[in-house]
Design a protein around this motif. Structure first.
Motif, PDB file in Angstrom:
ATOM      1  N   LEU A 260      -1.326  -6.305  -7.486  1.00  0.00           N
ATOM      2  CA  LEU A 260      -1.925  -6.850  -6.383  1.00  0.00           C
ATOM      3  C   LEU A 260      -1.274  -6.263  -5.213  1.00  0.00           C
ATOM      4  N   LEU A 261      -2.051  -5.662  -4.258  1.00  0.00           N
ATOM      5  CA  LEU A 261      -1.620  -5.076  -3.148  1.00  0.00           C
ATOM      6  C   LEU A 261      -1.612  -5.825  -1.795  1.00  0.00           C
ATOM      7  N   PHE A 262      -0.564  -5.629  -1.069  1.00  0.00           N
ATOM      8  CA  PHE A 262      -0.437  -6.595   0.153  1.00  0.00           C
ATOM      9  C   PHE A 262       0.025  -5.369   1.294  1.00  0.00           C
ATOM     10  N   PHE A 263      -0.183  -5.791   2.796  1.00  0.00           N
ATOM     11  CA  PHE A 263       0.262  -4.938   3.533  1.00  0.00           C
ATOM     12  C   PHE A 263       1.699  -4.696   3.825  1.00  0.00           C
ATOM     13  N   GLU A 264       2.112  -6.070   3.622  1.00  0.00           N
ATOM     14  CA  GLU A 264       3.699  -6.348   4.045  1.00  0.00           C
ATOM     15  C   GLU A 264       4.513  -6.026   2.732  1.00  0.00           C
ATOM     16  N   THR A 265       5.857  -5.576   3.122  1.00  0.00           N
ATOM     17  CA  THR A 265       6.720  -5.463   2.091  1.00  0.00           C
ATOM     18  C   THR A 265       7.294  -6.766   1.646  1.00  0.00           C
TER      19      THR A 265
ATOM     20  N   THR B 111      -5.598  -7.050  -1.928  1.00  0.00           N
ATOM     21  CA  THR B 111      -5.957  -8.476  -1.289  1.00  0.00           C
ATOM     22  C   THR B 111      -6.176  -8.568   0.211  1.00  0.00           C
ATOM     23  N   ALA B 112      -6.219  -7.336   0.759  1.00  0.00           N
ATOM     24  CA  ALA B 112      -6.186  -7.302   2.104  1.00  0.00           C
ATOM     25  C   ALA B 112      -7.460  -7.276   2.681  1.00  0.00           C
ATOM     26  N   VAL B 113      -7.938  -8.127   3.886  1.00  0.00           N
ATOM     27  CA  VAL B 113      -9.165  -8.139   4.447  1.00  0.00           C
ATOM     28  C   VAL B 113      -9.528  -6.928   4.865  1.00  0.00           C
ATOM     29  N   TRP B 114      -8.751  -6.083   5.355  1.00  0.00           N
ATOM     30  CA  TRP B 114      -9.257  -4.616   5.813  1.00  0.00           C
ATOM     31  C   TRP B 114      -8.415  -3.803   5.423  1.00  0.00           C
ATOM     32  N   ASN B 115      -8.806  -2.950   4.359  1.00  0.00           N
ATOM     33  CA  ASN B 115      -8.094  -1.691   3.677  1.00  0.00           C
ATOM     34  C   ASN B 115      -7.533  -0.645   4.490  1.00  0.00           C
ATOM     35  N   PRO B 116      -6.581   0.065   4.479  1.00  0.00           N
ATOM     36  CA  PRO B 116      -6.123   0.954   5.078  1.00  0.00           C
ATOM     37  C   PRO B 116      -7.387   2.228   5.521  1.00  0.00           C
ATOM     38  N   LYS B 117      -7.461   2.515   6.339  1.00  0.00           N
ATOM     39  CA  LYS B 117      -8.449   3.601   6.789  1.00  0.00           C
ATOM     40  C   LYS B 117      -8.335   5.036   6.127  1.00  0.00           C
ATOM     41  N   TRP B 118      -6.974   5.210   5.652  1.00  0.00           N
ATOM     42  CA  TRP B 118      -6.906   6.469   4.935  1.00  0.00           C
ATOM     43  C   TRP B 118      -7.045   6.333   3.427  1.00  0.00           C
ATOM     44  N   LEU B 119      -7.679   5.329   2.862  1.00  0.00           N
ATOM     45  CA  LEU B 119      -7.886   4.882   1.547  1.00  0.00           C
ATOM     46  C   LEU B 119      -9.131   4.305   1.163  1.00  0.00           C
ATOM     47  N   PRO B 120      -9.998   5.200   0.845  1.00  0.00           N
ATOM     48  CA  PRO B 120     -11.291   4.540   0.456  1.00  0.00           C
ATOM     49  C   PRO B 120     -11.233   3.818  -0.868  1.00  0.00           C
ATOM     50  N   LEU B 121     -11.913   2.909  -1.199  1.00  0.00           N
ATOM     51  CA  LEU B 121     -12.001   2.189  -2.531  1.00  0.00           C
ATOM     52  C   LEU B 121     -12.279   3.208  -3.547  1.00  0.00           C
ATOM     53  N   GLY B 122     -11.809   3.037  -4.648  1.00  0.00           N
ATOM     54  CA  GLY B 122     -12.183   3.982  -5.848  1.00  0.00           C
ATOM     55  C   GLY B 122     -10.836   4.613  -6.489  1.00  0.00           C
ATOM     56  N   ARG B 123     -10.604   5.900  -5.786  1.00  0.00           N
ATOM     57  CA  ARG B 123      -9.512   6.553  -6.327  1.00  0.00           C
ATOM     58  C   ARG B 123      -8.812   7.154  -5.159  1.00  0.00           C
ATOM     59  N   ASP B 124      -7.699   7.203  -5.349  1.00  0.00           N
ATOM     60  CA  ASP B 124      -6.706   7.868  -4.348  1.00  0.00           C
ATOM     61  C   ASP B 124      -6.759   9.332  -4.536  1.00  0.00           C
ATOM     62  N   LYS B 125      -5.955  10.032  -3.767  1.00  0.00           N
ATOM     63  CA  LYS B 125      -5.862  11.732  -3.944  1.00  0.00           C
ATOM     64  C   LYS B 125      -5.141  12.063  -5.515  1.00  0.00           C
ATOM     65  N   GLN B 126      -4.389  11.058  -5.953  1.00  0.00           N
ATOM     66  CA  GLN B 126      -3.809  11.535  -7.274  1.00  0.00           C
ATOM     67  C   GLN B 126      -4.724  10.939  -8.246  1.00  0.00           C
TER      68      GLN B 126
ATOM     69  N   PHE C  62       0.941  -1.177  -0.113  1.00  0.00           N
ATOM     70  CA  PHE C  62       0.050  -0.057   0.091  1.00  0.00           C
ATOM     71  C   PHE C  62       0.742   1.283   0.026  1.00  0.00           C
ATOM     72  N   ALA C  63       2.108   1.072   0.629  1.00  0.00           N
ATOM     73  CA  ALA C  63       2.668   2.421   0.958  1.00  0.00           C
ATOM     74  C   ALA C  63       3.303   2.843  -0.584  1.00  0.00           C
TER      75      ALA C  63
ATOM     76  N   ASP D 258       9.896  -8.096   1.372  1.00  0.00           N
ATOM     77  CA  ASP D 258      11.117  -8.791   2.236  1.00  0.00           C
ATOM     78  C   ASP D 258      10.413  -9.551   3.461  1.00  0.00           C
ATOM     79  N   ASN D 259       9.125  -9.529   3.650  1.00  0.00           N
ATOM     80  CA  ASN D 259       8.437 -10.178   4.710  1.00  0.00           C
ATOM     81  C   ASN D 259       7.970 -11.525   4.562  1.00  0.00           C
ATOM     82  N   PRO D 260       8.702 -12.443   4.765  1.00  0.00           N
ATOM     83  CA  PRO D 260       8.149 -13.930   4.434  1.00  0.00           C
ATOM     84  C   PRO D 260       6.796 -14.290   5.142  1.00  0.00           C
ATOM     85  N   CYS D 261       6.219 -13.662   6.299  1.00  0.00           N
ATOM     86  CA  CYS D 261       5.208 -13.898   6.861  1.00  0.00           C
ATOM     87  C   CYS D 261       3.864 -13.197   6.279  1.00  0.00           C
ATOM     88  N   SER D 262       3.668 -13.565   4.953  1.00  0.00           N
ATOM     89  CA  SER D 262       2.604 -12.730   4.297  1.00  0.00           C
ATOM     90  C   SER D 262       2.381 -13.711   3.122  1.00  0.00           C
TER      91      SER D 262
END
Length: 144
Positions: free
Chosen positions: A112-117, A23-38, A8-9, A119-123
């Protein structure tokens, strides 16, 4: 069809023709579905979200230490095996065509977006990449 992976970042760095699929169960609160600020388009991809059988299997502390022993990831891999990849690809192709026409964009691609970077194998990222590879779908981590 090539499908990128990212987190996401990184969204703020994506070009307009790269459509994000969460792919996240819960999407970031700062990002409503549809379009971001850009104006970047991002949507959910429900079949790839961890399902009901995954609930409560991950406490976020990566215990056990080895991802192959993780009950959450084992259950998630089972979920992926039950998905018809051809349906997903057909839906993505229709979505790609619709977005290219509606937004006057060329060469729309998906990430496809994931929360983890990466290099995080636990994702679930690695499970998805493996599943796509098993289905002859090329993936690549999106780089700026």
């Amino acid at each position: 069809m090539k499908i990128y992976t990212s987190y996401f970042a990184q969204m703020r760095n994506f070009p307009k023709n790269l459509v994000s699929l969460s792919t996240a169960v819960w999407n970031p609160k700062w990002l409503p579905l549809g379009r971001d600020k850009q104006g970047h388009i991002w949507l959910d991809i429900p079949p790839l979200k961890p399902g009901y059988n995954c609930n409560g299997l991950c406490n976020g502390k990566c215990n056990p230490k080895h991802p192959q022993d993780c009950a959450f990831l084992q259950e998630y891999r089972k979920q992926l095996k039950g998905i018809d990849i051809h349906n997903i690809l057909n839906e993505l192709q229709v979505l790609k065509n619709d977005i290219e026409v509606a937004e006057s964009l060329e060469n729309v691609e998906f990430v496809l977006l994931f929360f983890e970077t990466p290099d995080n194998p636990c994702s679930e990222r690695q499970a998805v990449i493996e599943w796509l590879k098993e289905n002859n779908i090329e993936t690549e981590e999106w780089r700026k």
